[in-house]
Design a protein around this motif. Structure first.
Motif, PDB file in Angstrom:
ATOM      1  N   LEU A  15       0.831  -1.211   0.000  1.00  0.00           N
ATOM      2  CA  LEU A  15       0.000   0.000   0.000  1.00  0.00           C
ATOM      3  C   LEU A  15       0.864   1.259   0.000  1.00  0.00           C
ATOM      4  CD1 LEU A  15      -2.827  -1.054   2.469  1.00  0.00           C
ATOM      5  CD2 LEU A  15      -3.156  -0.294   0.106  1.00  0.00           C
ATOM      6  N   LYS A  16       1.906   1.235   0.823  1.00  0.00           N
ATOM      7  CA  LYS A  16       2.789   2.397   0.862  1.00  0.00           C
ATOM      8  C   LYS A  16       3.413   2.655  -0.510  1.00  0.00           C
ATOM      9  CE  LYS A  16       7.137   4.073   2.762  1.00  0.00           C
ATOM     10  NZ  LYS A  16       8.451   3.645   3.173  1.00  0.00           N
ATOM     11  N   LEU A  17       3.896   1.588  -1.169  1.00  0.00           N
ATOM     12  CA  LEU A  17       4.507   1.747  -2.478  1.00  0.00           C
ATOM     13  C   LEU A  17       3.491   2.229  -3.509  1.00  0.00           C
ATOM     14  CD1 LEU A  17       7.058  -1.137  -3.204  1.00  0.00           C
ATOM     15  CD2 LEU A  17       7.434   1.324  -3.296  1.00  0.00           C
ATOM     16  N   VAL A  18       2.279   1.676  -3.458  1.00  0.00           N
ATOM     17  CA  VAL A  18       1.239   2.092  -4.405  1.00  0.00           C
ATOM     18  C   VAL A  18       0.951   3.587  -4.256  1.00  0.00           C
ATOM     19  CG1 VAL A  18      -1.214   1.918  -4.927  1.00  0.00           C
ATOM     20  CG2 VAL A  18       0.157  -0.152  -4.704  1.00  0.00           C
ATOM     21  N   PHE A  19       0.847   4.043  -3.022  1.00  0.00           N
ATOM     22  CA  PHE A  19       0.539   5.457  -2.806  1.00  0.00           C
ATOM     23  C   PHE A  19       1.730   6.335  -3.208  1.00  0.00           C
ATOM     24  CE2 PHE A  19      -3.180   3.924  -0.920  1.00  0.00           C
ATOM     25  CZ  PHE A  19      -4.034   4.972  -0.609  1.00  0.00           C
ATOM     26  N   GLN A  20       2.952   5.849  -3.010  1.00  0.00           N
ATOM     27  CA  GLN A  20       4.111   6.617  -3.449  1.00  0.00           C
ATOM     28  C   GLN A  20       4.173   6.687  -4.973  1.00  0.00           C
ATOM     29  OE1 GLN A  20       7.094   4.643  -0.537  1.00  0.00           O
ATOM     30  NE2 GLN A  20       7.991   6.611  -1.041  1.00  0.00           N
ATOM     31  N   ILE A  21       3.843   5.560  -5.627  1.00  0.00           N
ATOM     32  CA  ILE A  21       3.805   5.575  -7.090  1.00  0.00           C
ATOM     33  C   ILE A  21       2.720   6.523  -7.578  1.00  0.00           C
ATOM     34  CG2 ILE A  21       3.288   4.157  -9.118  1.00  0.00           C
ATOM     35  CD1 ILE A  21       4.597   1.802  -7.630  1.00  0.00           C
ATOM     36  N   LEU A  22       1.583   6.516  -6.882  1.00  0.00           N
ATOM     37  CA  LEU A  22       0.523   7.469  -7.218  1.00  0.00           C
ATOM     38  C   LEU A  22       1.027   8.904  -7.098  1.00  0.00           C
ATOM     39  CD1 LEU A  22      -2.483   8.348  -7.614  1.00  0.00           C
ATOM     40  CD2 LEU A  22      -2.666   8.267  -5.127  1.00  0.00           C
ATOM     41  N   ASP A  23       1.719   9.193  -6.005  1.00  0.00           N
ATOM     42  CA  ASP A  23       2.272  10.530  -5.798  1.00  0.00           C
ATOM     43  C   ASP A  23       3.235  10.885  -6.935  1.00  0.00           C
ATOM     44  OD1 ASP A  23       2.711  12.919  -4.470  1.00  0.00           O
ATOM     45  OD2 ASP A  23       4.246  12.101  -3.156  1.00  0.00           O
ATOM     46  N   PHE A  24       4.106   9.945  -7.292  1.00  0.00           N
ATOM     47  CA  PHE A  24       5.069  10.142  -8.377  1.00  0.00           C
ATOM     48  C   PHE A  24       4.339  10.364  -9.703  1.00  0.00           C
ATOM     49  CE2 PHE A  24       7.956   8.047 -11.541  1.00  0.00           C
ATOM     50  CZ  PHE A  24       8.943   9.029 -11.549  1.00  0.00           C
ATOM     51  N   SER A  25       3.236   9.645  -9.908  1.00  0.00           N
ATOM     52  CA  SER A  25       2.501   9.772 -11.168  1.00  0.00           C
ATOM     53  C   SER A  25       1.909  11.164 -11.344  1.00  0.00           C
ATOM     54  CB  SER A  25       1.388   8.720 -11.241  1.00  0.00           C
ATOM     55  OG  SER A  25       0.301   9.049 -10.384  1.00  0.00           O
ATOM     56  N   ARG A  26       1.613  11.831 -10.252  1.00  0.00           N
ATOM     57  CA  ARG A  26       1.087  13.195 -10.365  1.00  0.00           C
ATOM     58  C   ARG A  26       2.141  14.127 -10.963  1.00  0.00           C
ATOM     59  NH1 ARG A  26      -2.275  14.365 -11.575  1.00  0.00           N
ATOM     60  NH2 ARG A  26      -2.831  16.259 -10.458  1.00  0.00           N
ATOM     61  N   ASP A  27       3.425  13.907 -10.595  1.00  0.00           N
ATOM     62  CA  ASP A  27       4.492  14.702 -11.205  1.00  0.00           C
ATOM     63  C   ASP A  27       4.610  14.393 -12.693  1.00  0.00           C
ATOM     64  OD1 ASP A  27       5.525  16.026  -8.792  1.00  0.00           O
ATOM     65  OD2 ASP A  27       6.096  14.017  -8.175  1.00  0.00           O
ATOM     66  N   LEU A  28       4.451  13.115 -13.050  1.00  0.00           N
ATOM     67  CA  LEU A  28       4.492  12.738 -14.463  1.00  0.00           C
ATOM     68  C   LEU A  28       3.370  13.417 -15.238  1.00  0.00           C
ATOM     69  CD1 LEU A  28       5.179   8.889 -14.139  1.00  0.00           C
ATOM     70  CD2 LEU A  28       6.782  10.626 -14.924  1.00  0.00           C
ATOM     71  N   GLU A  29       2.177  13.437 -14.658  1.00  0.00           N
ATOM     72  CA  GLU A  29       1.034  14.033 -15.341  1.00  0.00           C
ATOM     73  C   GLU A  29       1.212  15.536 -15.516  1.00  0.00           C
ATOM     74  OE1 GLU A  29      -2.265  12.814 -12.982  1.00  0.00           O
ATOM     75  OE2 GLU A  29      -2.071  10.711 -13.533  1.00  0.00           O
ATOM     76  N   ARG A  30       1.741  16.198 -14.479  1.00  0.00           N
ATOM     77  CA  ARG A  30       1.973  17.643 -14.612  1.00  0.00           C
ATOM     78  C   ARG A  30       3.071  17.927 -15.633  1.00  0.00           C
ATOM     79  NH1 ARG A  30       0.139  17.591  -9.099  1.00  0.00           N
ATOM     80  NH2 ARG A  30       2.114  16.782  -8.317  1.00  0.00           N
ATOM     81  N   ASN A  31       4.071  17.048 -15.674  1.00  0.00           N
ATOM     82  CA  ASN A  31       5.124  17.190 -16.673  1.00  0.00           C
ATOM     83  C   ASN A  31       4.549  17.073 -18.082  1.00  0.00           C
ATOM     84  OD1 ASN A  31       7.150  15.569 -18.543  1.00  0.00           O
ATOM     85  ND2 ASN A  31       8.380  16.810 -17.153  1.00  0.00           N
ATOM     86  N   LYS A  32       3.702  16.086 -18.254  1.00  0.00           N
ATOM     87  CA  LYS A  32       3.064  15.878 -19.560  1.00  0.00           C
ATOM     88  C   LYS A  32       2.192  17.073 -19.930  1.00  0.00           C
ATOM     89  CE  LYS A  32       0.109  12.495 -21.951  1.00  0.00           C
ATOM     90  NZ  LYS A  32      -0.646  11.220 -21.802  1.00  0.00           N
ATOM     91  N   GLU A  33       1.506  17.622 -18.957  1.00  0.00           N
ATOM     92  CA  GLU A  33       0.642  18.785 -19.187  1.00  0.00           C
ATOM     93  C   GLU A  33       1.451  19.994 -19.646  1.00  0.00           C
ATOM     94  OE1 GLU A  33      -1.446  21.979 -16.235  1.00  0.00           O
ATOM     95  OE2 GLU A  33      -1.721  19.861 -15.737  1.00  0.00           O
ATOM     96  N   ASP A  34       2.599  20.240 -18.989  1.00  0.00           N
ATOM     97  CA  ASP A  34       3.428  21.388 -19.377  1.00  0.00           C
ATOM     98  C   ASP A  34       4.048  21.184 -20.752  1.00  0.00           C
ATOM     99  OD1 ASP A  34       2.819  22.514 -16.957  1.00  0.00           O
ATOM    100  OD2 ASP A  34       4.711  21.979 -15.987  1.00  0.00           O
ATOM    101  N   GLY A  35       4.460  19.948 -21.054  1.00  0.00           N
ATOM    102  CA  GLY A  35       5.017  19.667 -22.374  1.00  0.00           C
ATOM    103  C   GLY A  35       3.986  19.872 -23.467  1.00  0.00           C
ATOM    104  N   ALA A  36       2.756  19.423 -23.229  1.00  0.00           N
ATOM    105  CA  ALA A  36       1.691  19.608 -24.218  1.00  0.00           C
ATOM    106  C   ALA A  36       1.376  21.090 -24.409  1.00  0.00           C
ATOM    107  CB  ALA A  36       0.441  18.841 -23.772  1.00  0.00           C
ATOM    108  N   PHE A  37       1.400  21.852 -23.317  1.00  0.00           N
ATOM    109  CA  PHE A  37       1.149  23.299 -23.406  1.00  0.00           C
ATOM    110  C   PHE A  37       2.207  23.959 -24.290  1.00  0.00           C
ATOM    111  CE2 PHE A  37       1.293  27.671 -21.796  1.00  0.00           C
ATOM    112  CZ  PHE A  37      -0.052  27.997 -21.821  1.00  0.00           C
ATOM    113  N   ARG A  38       3.463  23.546 -24.106  1.00  0.00           N
ATOM    114  CA  ARG A  38       4.554  24.066 -24.928  1.00  0.00           C
ATOM    115  C   ARG A  38       4.375  23.672 -26.393  1.00  0.00           C
ATOM    116  NH1 ARG A  38       9.495  21.561 -24.815  1.00  0.00           N
ATOM    117  NH2 ARG A  38       8.198  19.687 -25.019  1.00  0.00           N
ATOM    118  N   ASP A  39       4.017  22.402 -26.619  1.00  0.00           N
ATOM    119  CA  ASP A  39       3.857  21.911 -27.985  1.00  0.00           C
ATOM    120  C   ASP A  39       2.746  22.635 -28.725  1.00  0.00           C
ATOM    121  OD1 ASP A  39       5.894  20.141 -27.496  1.00  0.00           O
ATOM    122  OD2 ASP A  39       4.569  18.435 -27.052  1.00  0.00           O
ATOM    123  N   ASP A  40       1.758  23.130 -27.999  1.00  0.00           N
ATOM    124  CA  ASP A  40       0.658  23.882 -28.613  1.00  0.00           C
ATOM    125  C   ASP A  40       0.994  25.361 -28.801  1.00  0.00           C
ATOM    126  OD1 ASP A  40      -0.886  21.625 -28.784  1.00  0.00           O
ATOM    127  OD2 ASP A  40      -1.943  21.967 -26.895  1.00  0.00           O
TER     128      ASP A  40
END
Length: 874
Positions: A15-40
């Motif tokens: 459970l701890k690892l799953v929640f940490q991966i979830l936390d890490f995934s939020r950084d990935l999603e924000r990274n993807k969001e900023d990259g897409a904003f730049r690409d547009d």
């Protein structure tokens, strides 16, 4: 351990690892969001937290660990793994190199925005780090320093080897394994050399805690990096107007409470101001590396910055759909407090619900996440691997998505469930005991926790391997750095044939330290120039306190520009031209102390007391650097004016505190008082030794300022002003009044001599300014003396209303400056005339109103103003 106990532990670990991966995934999603904003076609303004630069200097710090999956927090068994620790620092170093490289998605011209509060914090932090690291460098053994340098050179030597000679010569099991796998994949020779060179270089840089921090500090305070720093509110296309600051200040108070609450949740102690108070930023802003303490001043600056960044982000987004502003931080208190607030917003209740999530965590800029966006990696191999890992992450998070559907939380919470679930990691109670996550726990029990945990650990192992491989792809950042070091070293004559040249090595170290000391003294120079360029005179009707009779002189060739006169002309509306013209600007760079003093004088004029103190103190430090041979300042007219300006600012800071009604306030007032007194005494000593026509007037001006200082101290302790019952405070007020009247009597005596025919030619206006100041101070002394019921009347009683000539002078000052003077000054003048039995003064005093606007007001002014009206009401 029983099977049930073992299964429960594995469930908790999973459970701890799953929640940490979830936390890490939020950084990935924000990274993807900023990259897409730049690409547009979008552009992004990046605001940096000052604490980021401490990681730039020291990548092994606790805050830097968030960048790496090798950090101890990711270990299921919580055991220390020395072989992991090195990669934590390496990843933090590479992350910071990417952040300052100027190539972030949508970033324009490498601009790095910082709030004015964090910019001052950065200035003090870097000064403290500079002194600390230079001391460590001097104390280090020669072999300690040279070993790091040799490791960097050895890494560069890999480029000269044949493919069959390429091997790892360091004791790093994981690096050896990684490189063998890389070679086995039939990578071209050039890529093998790049891989090995970069991994060895970054390992050598990150492991060094002696020379590397000094080199990094030098980079921060020299070109080109230093010029990338921009003060946020001065560079916005629509900067905050005076009417916007109350909104920002109200939001600041909310964020301070939120940050303080977050500290409580994390077990962090908030340290109150020291005896020096908030005016000692280099001490008060420090956050200890353990993370267990946070100062009030640092927390307040974080709150101010969050409020300003939110305000600016809304304005930027409203002005253009193709532009946005984000705030990058390594501070978990700031980040968690913000996302806790954001995740709990209600769409029906909170207007802020539609705001974009503007915070970005340092994790988001780690090499493993940004290889493609950074442009450092070309080809599809890493991109495909990265996409595959993202797909695996999503698969691992599937149980959370299923649990989310079953969760009974209302829709307003569920829409931001991932942020809320990530925050669950900040709660100490085991996740498996939390009834909110019962559906998830039951699901994982059916999946076999042992098998699921093994799958998670296998995923983490792959992610860590990818993280290490990503370090090797930072060659564009790391090789550039180490090769610059090599070029600089080789430029030293006898180093060309041998890297072991002790003479060249000592020259290299000496050059770094000398440049660091010289450049860091002017770290705030771009900031001062920004403030000077952005300054506009206060609007008519807004209170201002132009530094009276300030004689700051800018020398341009054979021409002298009087800064004090120009300030008064602009405040009076007689000139709208820039204070410093383009043709004069180049001369400023040769006189940094003067630049800071000009910025301080402008801030005083605008009633910005905090920045006035920052700039005045920086001017003083700059003068000390300019005159290192001096045993004590001042040594010339310019340094004397800077001392005078510092004393003036200290007095205003006293007035900002107001009354000595608490032990903390009394200590802060006392500190400002004694510091200002010391500075003014030095000015008197300096001017008294000179015989030309200007110093007698400057001595009189300094006497008048010293009297004003005594009066502020007396007002802060007078019982009638403070509405208290402190006899000791009253006694101290009387003593300060006695001292003020001694100085004011000296002013009266000197002005009588000067007006009898000895007035210096060409300095009549300077004389008028001084006289206006000390006459107003005489009035204030009389009024304050009348408040002290048991005050003894000393030999200086002749200054008070019994002297008809003094009353005439007070009336003349009142009539001349009635329309422009500060209401507190008018109250003193009218109170004096009431004591002199002027029939019209009382009714005029009662008609005085305190202004509604805040700019230019001091709390002590208001206290005295109200006290005068109470006393003379009948």
């Amino acid at each position: 351990m029983s099977d049930i106990t073992q299964s429960t532990k594995q469930l908790g670990d999973a459970l701890k690892l799953v929640f940490q991966i979830l936390d890490f995934s939020r950084d990935l999603e924000r990274n993807k969001e900023d990259g897409a904003f730049r690409d547009d076609g979008g552009s992004i303004d990046y605001v940096f937290d000052a604490s980021l630069f401490e990681i730039f200097v020291h990548p092994h710090l606790r805050r830097g660990t968030v960048t790496s999956l090798h950090a101890g927090s990711w270990a299921v068994d919580a055991q220390d793994r020395p072989e992991w620790n090195a990669y934590v620092a390496q990843t933090a170093l590479a992350t910071m190199e990417y952040l300052v490289d100027g190539t972030l998605p949508g970033q324009e011209q490498g601009a790095i925005y910082i709030s004015e509060w964090h910019r001052w914090e950065l200035r003090w932090r870097l000064t403290a780090l500079r002194d600390q690291q230079i001391r460590r460098l001097k104390e280090a053994r020669a072999d300690e320093v040279r070993s790091r340098f040799k490791n960097v050179i050895d890494a560069l030597e890999a480029w000269k080897l044949r493919p069959d000679q390429l091997k790892v010569s360091v004791n790093d099991r994981m690096l050896i394994q990684d490189f063998e796998r890389f070679k086995a994949a039939s990578a071209p020779e050039s890529e093998q050399k790049s891989y090995l060179t970069t991994r060895l270089s970054i390992a050598a840089l990150a492991a060094d805690r002696i020379l590397e921090p000094v080199e990094q500090l030098r980079r921060l305070v020299t070109e080109p990096l230093r010029t990338n720093f921009k003060t946020l509110h001065l560079h916005l296309k629509t900067p905050p107007a005076e009417a916007d600051w109350p909104e920002i200040q109200a939001d600041t108070r909310k964020w301070y409470d939120a940050l303080a609450a977050e500290c409580g949740l994390k077990g962090i102690t908030i340290v109150p101001p020291t005896a020096e108070g908030d005016e000692a930023p280099q001490r008060n802003q420090h956050v200890d590396e353990s993370g267990r303490h946070r100062s009030v001043g640092a927390l307040r600056d974080d709150a101010r910055t969050l409020a300003l960044v939110r305000w600016a982000a809304r304005r930027v987004a409203a002005a253009s759909a193709n532009r946005k502003l984000i705030y990058v931080t390594a501070d978990d208190v700031v980040f968690d407090a913000y996302r806790r607030w954001y995740a709990n917003l209600n769409p029906q209740r909170d207007k802020e619900y539609s705001e974009a999530f503007i915070l970005r965590r340092l994790t988001q800029y780690a090499p493993s996440i940004n290889l493609i966006d950074s442009g450092l990696v070309r080809g599809d191999a890493y991109k495909d691997l990265f996409k595959e890992l993202l797909r695996v992450l999503e698969t691992m998070l599937l149980p959370l998505n299923l649990s989310r559907v079953a969760n009974p939380a209302p829709e307003t919470v569920v829409t931001r469930m991932r942020e809320l679930m990530a925050l669950r990691l900040t709660v100490r109670e085991p996740i498996e005991n939390d009834p909110v996550y019962d559906p998830l726990v039951k699901l994982l029990r059916r999946k076999d926790p042992t098998k699921f945990l093994a799958e998670l650990q296998s995923l983490m192992s792959s992610l860590r391997e990818f993280e290490r491989a990503a370090l090797a792809q930072c060659n564009g950042l790391i090789d550039r750095r180490v090769k610059a070091v090599e070029r600089e070293f080789l430029s030293l004559g006898d180093a060309k044939d041998s890297y072991d040249s002790s003479v060249a090595f000592e020259q290299y170290i000496s050059g770094i330290v000398s440049q660091l000391i010289e450049s860091s003294g002017n770290m705030a120079l771009p900031l001062a120039l920004e403030f000077i360029n952005a300054w506009r005179p206060p609007e008519r009707g807004v209170l201002s306190r132009v530094p009276v009779a300030l004689r700051l002189t800018l020398t341009v060739g054979n021409r002298k520009v009087e800064i004090g006169d120009l300030l008064e002309q602009r405040v009076a509306g007689d000139s709208m031209a820039p204070l410093i013209t383009d043709k004069d600007r180049s001369a400023l760079f040769e006189q940094p102390g003067l630049v800071f003093a000009i910025a301080a004088a402008q801030r005083v004029t605008s009633g910005d007391w905090s920045n006035a103190q920052h700039f005045a103190e920086t001017a003083l430090v700059s003068e000390e650097d300019r005159l290192p041979q001096a045993q004590s300042l001042p040594q010339d007219a310019q340094s004397a004016e800077i001392l005078y300006l510092n004393a003036l600012v200290r007095r205003f800071r006293m007035g900002e505190i107001g009354a000595a009604t608490t032990p903390s306030a009394a200590r802060r007032i006392e500190r400002h008082y004694m510091d200002a007194l010391r500075l003014l005494n030095a000015c008197v000593d300096y001017h008294s030794t000179l015989a030309d026509e200007q110093p007698p007037m400057r001595v009189m001006r300094t006497w008048s300022e010293r009297a004003a200082l005594h009066l502020f101290f007396a007002g802060s302790h007078c019982k009638f002003v403070c509405r208290g019952d402190d006899d000791e405070g009253e006694r101290r007020a009387v003593v300060a009044l006695d001292k003020a009247e001694v100085d004011l009597k000296a002013c009266l005596n000197m002005v009588m001599v000067i007006t009898q025919g000895d007035a210096p030619i060409g300095h009549e206006e300077f004389m008028h300014k001084i006289e206006r100041q000390f006459i107003a101070n005489i009035a204030a002394a009389a009024v304050l003396r009348s408040f002290c019921a048991n005050a003894r009347m000393g030999s200086e009683r002749q200054l008070l209303p019994s002297c008809p000539d003094t009353a005439r002078r007070v009336r003349l000052v009142l009539d001349t400056y009635r329309s422009t003077a500060h209401p507190a000054m008018l109250a003193d003048l009218l109170g004096f005339l009431v004591l002199s039995e002027d029939a019209d003064a009382q009714s005029e005093l009662m008609r005085l109103k305190w202004p509604d606007h805040r700019q230019g007001n001091l709390y002590l002014d208001r206290l005295v103003f109200e006290a005068v009206k109470r006393k003379f009401r009948s």
